[in-house]
Design a protein around this motif. Structure first.
Motif, short mmCIF file in Angstrom:
data_model
loop_
_atom_site.label_atom_id
_atom_site.label_comp_id
_atom_site.label_asym_id
_atom_site.label_seq_id
_atom_site.Cartn_x
_atom_site.Cartn_y
_atom_site.Cartn_z
N HIS A 93 0.74 -1.43 0.03
CA HIS A 93 -0.05 -0.01 0.07
C HIS A 93 0.82 1.29 -0.07
CE1 HIS A 93 -3.04 -2.61 2.30
NE2 HIS A 93 -3.37 -2.83 0.90
N PHE A 94 1.93 1.13 0.82
CA PHE A 94 2.64 2.35 1.10
C PHE A 94 3.53 2.63 -0.37
CE2 PHE A 94 5.51 5.40 3.52
CZ PHE A 94 4.73 5.80 4.37
N ASP A 95 3.85 1.71 -1.06
CA ASP A 95 4.60 1.85 -2.18
C ASP A 95 3.64 2.56 -3.41
OD1 ASP A 95 7.20 1.08 -3.96
OD2 ASP A 95 5.41 0.48 -5.04
N SER A 96 2.59 2.17 -3.41
CA SER A 96 1.34 2.68 -4.46
C SER A 96 1.36 4.17 -3.84
CB SER A 96 0.18 2.09 -4.18
OG SER A 96 0.32 0.50 -4.88
N LEU A 97 0.96 4.55 -2.71
CA LEU A 97 0.87 5.63 -2.30
C LEU A 97 2.16 6.52 -2.84
CD1 LEU A 97 -0.53 5.42 1.41
CD2 LEU A 97 -1.48 6.65 -0.27
N ALA A 98 3.28 6.34 -2.41
CA ALA A 98 4.51 6.93 -2.59
C ALA A 98 4.82 6.93 -4.09
CB ALA A 98 5.81 6.12 -2.24
N LYS A 99 4.37 6.21 -4.97
CA LYS A 99 4.54 6.52 -6.47
C LYS A 99 3.39 7.44 -6.91
CE LYS A 99 3.92 3.44 -10.63
NZ LYS A 99 3.80 2.19 -11.40
N GLY A 100 2.38 7.27 -6.23
CA GLY A 100 1.33 8.56 -6.64
C GLY A 100 1.88 9.85 -6.49
N LEU A 101 2.19 9.79 -5.09
CA LEU A 101 2.50 11.31 -4.79
C LEU A 101 3.87 11.78 -5.18
CD1 LEU A 101 1.87 10.62 -0.86
CD2 LEU A 101 0.47 12.09 -2.50
N ALA A 102 4.73 10.99 -5.54
CA ALA A 102 6.00 11.21 -6.32
C ALA A 102 5.71 11.69 -7.68
CB ALA A 102 6.94 10.14 -6.44
N SER A 103 4.57 11.37 -8.26
CA SER A 103 4.26 11.76 -9.80
C SER A 103 3.71 13.14 -9.76
CB SER A 103 3.17 10.72 -10.39
OG SER A 103 1.77 10.96 -9.59
N THR A 104 3.27 13.65 -8.60
CA THR A 104 2.96 15.09 -8.56
C THR A 104 4.22 16.06 -8.77
OG1 THR A 104 3.11 15.36 -6.33
CG2 THR A 104 0.99 14.67 -7.21
N GLY A 105 5.27 15.67 -8.65
CA GLY A 105 6.63 16.69 -8.64
C GLY A 105 6.64 17.46 -7.46
N ALA A 106 5.76 17.03 -6.35
CA ALA A 106 5.69 17.82 -4.91
C ALA A 106 6.90 17.46 -4.13
CB ALA A 106 4.31 17.66 -4.16
N ALA A 107 7.46 18.24 -3.28
CA ALA A 107 8.16 17.67 -2.23
C ALA A 107 7.49 16.77 -1.37
CB ALA A 107 8.88 18.86 -1.39
N VAL A 108 7.71 15.68 -1.10
CA VAL A 108 6.99 14.58 -0.38
C VAL A 108 7.68 14.36 0.92
CG1 VAL A 108 5.67 12.42 -0.54
CG2 VAL A 108 5.90 13.98 -2.34
N LEU A 109 7.11 14.39 1.90
CA LEU A 109 7.76 14.22 3.27
C LEU A 109 7.00 13.05 4.01
CD1 LEU A 109 8.92 17.26 2.56
CD2 LEU A 109 8.79 17.45 4.95
N VAL A 110 7.79 11.88 4.30
CA VAL A 110 7.13 10.60 4.59
C VAL A 110 7.52 10.60 6.14
CG1 VAL A 110 6.50 8.33 4.59
CG2 VAL A 110 6.86 9.91 2.35
N SER A 111 6.98 10.29 7.28
CA SER A 111 7.38 9.74 8.44
C SER A 111 7.39 8.48 8.82
CB SER A 111 6.47 10.78 9.52
OG SER A 111 5.23 10.19 9.76
N ASN A 112 8.02 8.05 9.47
CA ASN A 112 8.13 6.49 10.17
C ASN A 112 7.18 6.41 11.30
OD1 ASN A 112 9.89 7.45 12.00
ND2 ASN A 112 11.55 6.22 11.37
#
Length: 212
Positions: A93-112
């Motif tokens: 799930h997290f990988d799909s989220l990351a792939k989608g968010l990365a496609s926006t070109g935004a700075a994407v910050l992810v917490s553990n």
């Protein structure tokens, strides 16, 4: 939203909403701090109490993709942990989220995930779910987050390391339910996010000026 110089979109669970506190969650703290550092900041907070990686993927991600964000924060996983989601399912799930968010070109910050084996509610439930097992599962989830962050070139924010240091000596980081953070806890979460948010905001400002 087109007139905004920084469109901040937050995805996540109750920690993004601010359940358990009077002054909002870490998202609200970050937003207010951004507003003090620059003009034209807008917030779309998509966080939902009880969200899991699966519900963020199905419900929040599509709205985030339509919003053309400059800055994104994502914090999710605690509800997956308590509900028995496997590390493999979580990583998918997290990988799909990351792939989608990365496609926006935004700075994407992810917490553990912070070490919730140190939360009062975990100690109360220790007879049913031993603390070492909680800590082990958190380690597996965080390893998945680390792999996904590296795979998609996102920006990782470490909440786990600081929680191991801060939570044992602080009785006021949790709200009365022993699970959700207090105002103090949310403020500390925002402070751990802030250096990466500030750097991303400065880069976004430079890009906006260059293309404006």
């Amino acid at each position: 939203m087109s007139a905004l110089s920084l469109r901040y979109v937050a995805l996540g669970d109750s920690s993004g909403v601010g359940v358990g506190a009077r002054q909002g969650g870490y998202v609200e703290h970050l937003f207010q701090r951004l507003r003090r550092t620059r003009t034209g900041v807008g917030l779309l907070n998509l966080s939902v109490s009880g969200a899991t990686s699966a519900t963020v993927l199905s419900g929040q991600l599509p709205r985030a993709l339509r919003s053309s964000p400059h800055l994104v924060t994502l914090g999710v996983g605690i509800n997956d942990l308590w509900r028995g989601v496997t590390p493999e399912q979580f990583e998918s799930h997290f990988d799909s989220l990351a792939k989608g968010l990365a496609s926006t070109g935004a700075a994407v910050l992810v917490s553990n995930l912070p070490d919730m084996s140190l939360a009062p509610v975990a100690r109360l439930a220790a007879n049913f779910l031993p603390l070492p097992l909680i800590a082990q599962r958190i380690g597996q989830f965080n390893a998945a987050v680390e792999r996904v962050v590296a795979r998609h070139g996102l920006i990782g924010v470490d909440l786990h390391g600081p929680s191991r240091v801060e939570l044992p000596g602080s009785s006021d980081y949790f709200s009365a339910d022993g699970f959700h953070p207090s105002d103090t806890g949310y403020l500390r979460m925002a402070e751990h996010f802030w250096p990466a948010v500030q750097r991303a905001s400065e880069r976004i400002g430079e890009t906006t000026r260059a293309t404006g």
